[in-house]
Design an enzyme around this catalytic site. Structure first.
Site, PDB file in Angstrom:
ATOM      1  N   TYR A   1       0.817  -1.216   0.000  1.00  0.00           N
ATOM      2  CA  TYR A   1       0.000   0.000   0.000  1.00  0.00           C
ATOM      3  C   TYR A   1       0.853   1.270   0.000  1.00  0.00           C
ATOM      4  O   TYR A   1       0.319   2.369   0.004  1.00  0.00           O
ATOM      5  CB  TYR A   1      -1.104  -0.013   1.046  1.00  0.00           C
ATOM      6  CG  TYR A   1      -0.783  -0.375   2.477  1.00  0.00           C
ATOM      7  CD1 TYR A   1       0.393  -0.005   3.098  1.00  0.00           C
ATOM      8  CD2 TYR A   1      -1.744  -1.063   3.240  1.00  0.00           C
ATOM      9  CE1 TYR A   1       0.622  -0.321   4.427  1.00  0.00           C
ATOM     10  CE2 TYR A   1      -1.523  -1.380   4.563  1.00  0.00           C
ATOM     11  CZ  TYR A   1      -0.330  -1.006   5.155  1.00  0.00           C
ATOM     12  OH  TYR A   1      -0.102  -1.312   6.467  1.00  0.00           O
TER      13      TYR A   1
ATOM     14  N   LYS B   1       4.887   3.528   5.144  1.00  0.00           N
ATOM     15  CA  LYS B   1       5.555   2.575   4.242  1.00  0.00           C
ATOM     16  C   LYS B   1       5.919   3.232   2.905  1.00  0.00           C
ATOM     17  O   LYS B   1       6.915   2.862   2.280  1.00  0.00           O
ATOM     18  CB  LYS B   1       4.668   1.354   4.007  1.00  0.00           C
ATOM     19  CG  LYS B   1       4.482   0.461   5.240  1.00  0.00           C
ATOM     20  CD  LYS B   1       5.766  -0.236   5.678  1.00  0.00           C
ATOM     21  CE  LYS B   1       5.482  -1.359   6.675  1.00  0.00           C
ATOM     22  NZ  LYS B   1       6.699  -2.010   7.182  1.00  0.00           N
TER      23      LYS B   1
HETATM   24  C1  HXC Z   1      -7.268   3.091  17.082  1.00  0.00           C
HETATM   25  C2  HXC Z   1      -5.371   2.780  18.342  1.00  0.00           C
HETATM   26  C3  HXC Z   1      -5.462   1.377  18.193  1.00  0.00           C
HETATM   27  C4  HXC Z   1      -6.541   0.871  17.419  1.00  0.00           C
HETATM   28  C5  HXC Z   1      -3.724   1.832  19.404  1.00  0.00           C
HETATM   29  N1  HXC Z   1      -4.273   2.998  19.101  1.00  0.00           N
HETATM   30  N2  HXC Z   1      -4.411   0.817  18.860  1.00  0.00           N
HETATM   31  N3  HXC Z   1      -6.265   3.625  17.793  1.00  0.00           N
HETATM   32  N4  HXC Z   1      -7.420   1.767  16.879  1.00  0.00           N
HETATM   33  N5  HXC Z   1      -6.709  -0.420  17.226  1.00  0.00           N
HETATM   34  C6  HXC Z   1      -3.847   4.325  19.525  1.00  0.00           C
HETATM   35  C7  HXC Z   1      -3.889   4.469  21.039  1.00  0.00           C
HETATM   36  O1  HXC Z   1      -5.206   4.744  21.491  1.00  0.00           O
HETATM   37  C8  HXC Z   1      -2.930   5.633  21.262  1.00  0.00           C
HETATM   38  O2  HXC Z   1      -3.529   6.862  20.948  1.00  0.00           O
HETATM   39  C9  HXC Z   1      -1.870   5.392  20.194  1.00  0.00           C
HETATM   40  O3  HXC Z   1      -2.464   4.539  19.211  1.00  0.00           O
HETATM   41  C10 HXC Z   1      -0.647   4.705  20.764  1.00  0.00           C
HETATM   42  O4  HXC Z   1      -1.087   3.528  21.424  1.00  0.00           O
HETATM   43  P1  HXC Z   1      -0.197   2.823  22.554  1.00  0.00           P
HETATM   44  O5  HXC Z   1      -0.866   1.536  22.912  1.00  0.00           O
HETATM   45  O6  HXC Z   1       0.108   3.785  23.654  1.00  0.00           O
HETATM   46  O7  HXC Z   1       1.181   2.603  21.758  1.00  0.00           O
HETATM   47  P2  HXC Z   1       2.363   1.616  22.000  1.00  0.00           P
HETATM   48  O8  HXC Z   1       2.306   0.957  23.350  1.00  0.00           O
HETATM   49  O9  HXC Z   1       3.571   2.343  21.622  1.00  0.00           O
HETATM   50  O10 HXC Z   1       2.043   0.415  20.966  1.00  0.00           O
HETATM   51  C11 HXC Z   1       2.139   0.619  19.585  1.00  0.00           C
HETATM   52  C12 HXC Z   1       0.995  -0.045  18.822  1.00  0.00           C
HETATM   53  C13 HXC Z   1       0.874  -1.568  19.112  1.00  0.00           C
HETATM   54  C14 HXC Z   1       1.250   0.231  17.353  1.00  0.00           C
HETATM   55  C15 HXC Z   1      -0.342   0.613  19.195  1.00  0.00           C
HETATM   56  O11 HXC Z   1      -0.137  -2.166  18.302  1.00  0.00           O
HETATM   57  C16 HXC Z   1       2.146  -2.278  18.843  1.00  0.00           C
HETATM   58  O12 HXC Z   1       2.998  -2.365  19.732  1.00  0.00           O
HETATM   59  N6  HXC Z   1       2.347  -2.805  17.616  1.00  0.00           N
HETATM   60  C17 HXC Z   1       3.617  -3.448  17.211  1.00  0.00           C
HETATM   61  C18 HXC Z   1       3.386  -4.620  16.331  1.00  0.00           C
HETATM   62  C19 HXC Z   1       2.547  -4.313  15.145  1.00  0.00           C
HETATM   63  O13 HXC Z   1       1.825  -3.304  15.052  1.00  0.00           O
HETATM   64  N7  HXC Z   1       2.610  -5.218  14.176  1.00  0.00           N
HETATM   65  C20 HXC Z   1       1.807  -5.112  12.969  1.00  0.00           C
HETATM   66  C21 HXC Z   1       2.683  -5.130  11.801  1.00  0.00           C
HETATM   67  S1  HXC Z   1       1.742  -5.811  10.475  1.00  0.00           S
HETATM   68  P3  HXC Z   1      -4.176   7.826  22.081  1.00  0.00           P
HETATM   69  O14 HXC Z   1      -4.673   8.997  21.318  1.00  0.00           O
HETATM   70  O15 HXC Z   1      -5.280   7.020  22.722  1.00  0.00           O
HETATM   71  O16 HXC Z   1      -3.067   8.150  23.047  1.00  0.00           O
HETATM   72  C22 HXC Z   1       1.780  -4.810   9.197  1.00  0.00           C
HETATM   73  C23 HXC Z   1       0.993  -5.367   8.044  1.00  0.00           C
HETATM   74  C24 HXC Z   1       0.996  -4.428   6.874  1.00  0.00           C
HETATM   75  O17 HXC Z   1       2.343  -3.793   9.212  1.00  0.00           O
HETATM   76  C25 HXC Z   1       0.175  -4.895   5.696  1.00  0.00           C
HETATM   77  C26 HXC Z   1      -1.263  -5.183   5.995  1.00  0.00           C
HETATM   78  C27 HXC Z   1      -2.113  -5.304   4.744  1.00  0.00           C
HETATM   79  P1  NAP Z   2       4.702  -8.526  13.949  1.00  0.00           P
HETATM   80  O1  NAP Z   2       4.922  -9.974  14.284  1.00  0.00           O
HETATM   81  O2  NAP Z   2       3.690  -7.778  14.728  1.00  0.00           O
HETATM   82  O3  NAP Z   2       6.121  -7.841  14.046  1.00  0.00           O
HETATM   83  C1  NAP Z   2       6.362  -6.526  14.338  1.00  0.00           C
HETATM   84  C2  NAP Z   2       7.652  -6.491  15.128  1.00  0.00           C
HETATM   85  O4  NAP Z   2       8.049  -5.134  15.323  1.00  0.00           O
HETATM   86  C3  NAP Z   2       7.514  -7.117  16.508  1.00  0.00           C
HETATM   87  O5  NAP Z   2       8.540  -8.073  16.694  1.00  0.00           O
HETATM   88  C4  NAP Z   2       7.697  -5.959  17.468  1.00  0.00           C
HETATM   89  O6  NAP Z   2       8.403  -6.372  18.625  1.00  0.00           O
HETATM   90  C5  NAP Z   2       8.533  -4.998  16.631  1.00  0.00           C
HETATM   91  N1  NAP Z   2       8.346  -3.618  17.047  1.00  0.00           N
HETATM   92  C6  NAP Z   2       7.179  -2.918  17.045  1.00  0.00           C
HETATM   93  N2  NAP Z   2       7.376  -1.692  17.526  1.00  0.00           N
HETATM   94  C7  NAP Z   2       8.708  -1.608  17.841  1.00  0.00           C
HETATM   95  C8  NAP Z   2       9.513  -0.583  18.368  1.00  0.00           C
HETATM   96  N3  NAP Z   2       9.007   0.608  18.693  1.00  0.00           N
HETATM   97  N4  NAP Z   2      10.832  -0.841  18.554  1.00  0.00           N
HETATM   98  C9  NAP Z   2      11.354  -2.055  18.239  1.00  0.00           C
HETATM   99  N5  NAP Z   2      10.628  -3.050  17.722  1.00  0.00           N
HETATM  100  C10 NAP Z   2       9.320  -2.836  17.538  1.00  0.00           C
HETATM  101  O7  NAP Z   2       4.326  -8.336  12.418  1.00  0.00           O
HETATM  102  P2  NAP Z   2       4.839  -9.052  11.080  1.00  0.00           P
HETATM  103  O8  NAP Z   2       3.643  -9.489  10.362  1.00  0.00           O
HETATM  104  O9  NAP Z   2       5.916 -10.025  11.380  1.00  0.00           O
HETATM  105  O10 NAP Z   2       5.432  -7.810  10.304  1.00  0.00           O
HETATM  106  C11 NAP Z   2       6.814  -7.678  10.028  1.00  0.00           C
HETATM  107  C12 NAP Z   2       7.017  -6.677   8.925  1.00  0.00           C
HETATM  108  O11 NAP Z   2       6.346  -7.123   7.748  1.00  0.00           O
HETATM  109  C13 NAP Z   2       6.466  -5.286   9.225  1.00  0.00           C
HETATM  110  O12 NAP Z   2       7.336  -4.328   8.674  1.00  0.00           O
HETATM  111  C14 NAP Z   2       5.134  -5.294   8.506  1.00  0.00           C
HETATM  112  O13 NAP Z   2       4.714  -4.005   8.177  1.00  0.00           O
HETATM  113  C15 NAP Z   2       5.496  -6.103   7.271  1.00  0.00           C
HETATM  114  N6  NAP Z   2       4.334  -6.710   6.593  1.00  0.00           N
HETATM  115  C16 NAP Z   2       3.751  -7.827   7.083  1.00  0.00           C
HETATM  116  C17 NAP Z   2       2.731  -8.441   6.370  1.00  0.00           C
HETATM  117  C18 NAP Z   2       2.118  -9.741   6.832  1.00  0.00           C
HETATM  118  O14 NAP Z   2       1.318 -10.330   6.093  1.00  0.00           O
HETATM  119  N7  NAP Z   2       2.450 -10.265   8.000  1.00  0.00           N
HETATM  120  C19 NAP Z   2       2.272  -7.866   5.187  1.00  0.00           C
HETATM  121  C20 NAP Z   2       2.868  -6.701   4.727  1.00  0.00           C
HETATM  122  C21 NAP Z   2       3.913  -6.141   5.434  1.00  0.00           C
HETATM  123  P3  NAP Z   2       8.089  -5.769  20.101  1.00  0.00           P
HETATM  124  O15 NAP Z   2       6.613  -5.778  20.253  1.00  0.00           O
HETATM  125  O16 NAP Z   2       8.826  -6.729  20.999  1.00  0.00           O
HETATM  126  O17 NAP Z   2       8.696  -4.404  20.126  1.00  0.00           O
END
Ligand code: HXC
Ligand code: NAP
Length: 293
Positions: free
Chosen positions: A164, A179
């Site tokens: 995206y 991204k």
């Molecule tokens: C709306 C949300 C939300 C949700 C969090 N927030 N989750 N808002 N809907 N589902 C808001 C919170 O309310 C807060 O805003 C702000 O985001 C920060 O949230 P925190 O929980 O304080 O942040 P933090 O502890 O730093 O955690 C970060 C996080 C969490 C992004 C929210 O999900 C995380 O740790 N994610 C890491 C792993 C991850 O996201 N993996 C996915 C990668 S997959 P306010 O205003 O309330 O303070 C990927 C796939 C791509 O990228 C392709 C897909 C097609």
């Molecule tokens: P995931 O398992 O949720 O991995 C995300 C990783 O990022 C976790 O290990 C998390 O570890 C780490 N992370 C998040 N916030 C961080 C921070 N502030 N500092 C350091 N580490 C942090 O998701 P995934 O599916 O494996 O995704 C991996 C990559 O692939 C991402 O870049 C995602 O956008 C991309 N991607 C995934 C898919 C899919 O189908 N899975 C599709 C398109 C793109 P901690 O929580 O321990 O910090």
């Protein structure tokens, strides 16, 4: 449907496309390497002889990554690091250098994401995703490159993206914008740093379901009942397929590839219909009522 066979399954897990020992003596830093795709990528580098440094915030993720990598027999260092903080990023590389010497590969895999209609997104939600996905990626790349340049050593960066970046991502305005920035950064940094021996490339996964997906992302995926049938490949990706692509991009066999973003998604991001499907607003897809400020 007759003749529809989809893209074939890849070779089994545990085999490698590159020669054994390709990364012998090379330390590879994988951010977010404790879970999901980061761990799968780290495992493929480990199978090819690399020492692995994983960095992320949560001890349970680091422990899971360390255990999986030790099974492969790799040297492993797991470091607590929030990539939003440049000081913690510097400490990650200090620890890596101390344990294994200067790393030769950086995989910027860590990212943040959750679906939310743009009008419902808080400023902090936007900031958090952009800070982790875009700023964190830059801080890690900068730290790695400065150290290599100081030492006069070559290296390779692989930034994990998302398709995206090109298409936009309804429900993911923050992540899609971040991204897109990551993809653009690949192109700029490749030109700036290739003269110093540092290749910079992008790697875009398609749909690679795995057990570590966050609840937010799993709930979103659950909106598609048959994920295989939703792919032109007629199947989702196997995580090792991404690992093979990452190791190739960072390997000596890809030395003349820099500034490229490789999409590994079985053509999933291309338009696939003769005509466009009916538009359903994101908040309806998410079963949200009318917008209320
Ligand atoms: C709306 C949300 C939300 C949700 C969090 N927030 N989750 N808002 N809907 N589902 C808001 C919170 O309310 C807060 O805003 C702000 O985001 C920060 O949230 P925190 O929980 O304080 O942040 P933090 O502890 O730093 O955690 C970060 C996080 C969490 C992004 C929210 O999900 C995380 O740790 N994610 C890491 C792993 C991850 O996201 N993996 C996915 C990668 S997959 P306010 O205003 O309330 O303070 C990927 C796939 C791509 O990228 C392709 C897909 C097609
Ligand atoms: P995931 O398992 O949720 O991995 C995300 C990783 O990022 C976790 O290990 C998390 O570890 C780490 N992370 C998040 N916030 C961080 C921070 N502030 N500092 C350091 N580490 C942090 O998701 P995934 O599916 O494996 O995704 C991996 C990559 O692939 C991402 O870049 C995602 O956008 C991309 N991607 C995934 C898919 C899919 O189908 N899975 C599709 C398109 C793109 P901690 O929580 O321990 O910090």
């Amino acid at each position: 449907m007759s003749g529809v066979i989809g893209l074939p399954e890849p070779p089994e897990a545990g085999v490698s496309a590159l020669p054994a020992g390709t990364f012998e003596g090379v330390a590879v830093v994988v951010t977010g390497g404790g879970t999901g795709l980061g761990r799968a990528i780290a495992i493929e580098f480990a199978r090819l002889g690399a020492d692995i440094v994983i960095g992320s915030r949560k001890p349970e993720h680091l422990d899971a990554g360390r255990a999986a990598l030790e099974k492969v027999g790799a040297g492993v260092l797991a470091v607590g690091c929030d990539i939003r903080d440049p000081a913690q990023v510097a400490a990650l590389f200090d620890a890596a250098e101390q344990e294994f010497g200067l790393p030769g590969v950086l995989v910027n895999n860590a990212a943040a994401n959750f679906p939310v209609p743009a009008e419902d997104m808080s400023p902090n939600a936007w900031r958090t995703v952009v800070d982790i996905t875009l700023n964190g990626t830059f801080f890690c790349a900068r730290e790695f490159a400065r150290r290599l340049m100081t030492a006069g050593r070559p290296g390779s960066i692989v930034n994990v993206g998302a398709s995206y970046a090109w298409t936009g991502g309804p429900g993911f305005a923050h992540s899609a914008a971040a991204k897109a920035g990551v993809k653009n950064m690949v192109e700029t940094l490749a030109v700036e740093w290739s003269p110093y021996g540092i290749a910079v490339n992008g790697l875009v996964p398609g749909l690679f379901p795995h057990e570590d997906m966050t609840a937010d992302i799993q709930q979103n995926l659950a909106r598609t009942h048959d994920k295989d049938a939703a792919q032109p490949a007629m199947r989702v990706g196997r995580v090792r397929e991404l690992g093979w692509a990452a190791t190739f991009l960072a390997s000596p066999y890809a030395r003349f590839i820099s500034g490229h973003t490789l999409v590994v998604d079985g053509a999933n991001w291309q338009r696939r219909s003769l005509t466009n499907p009916t538009v359903v607003p994101v908040r309806e897809q998410m079963n949200r009522g009318p917008f209320a400020p």
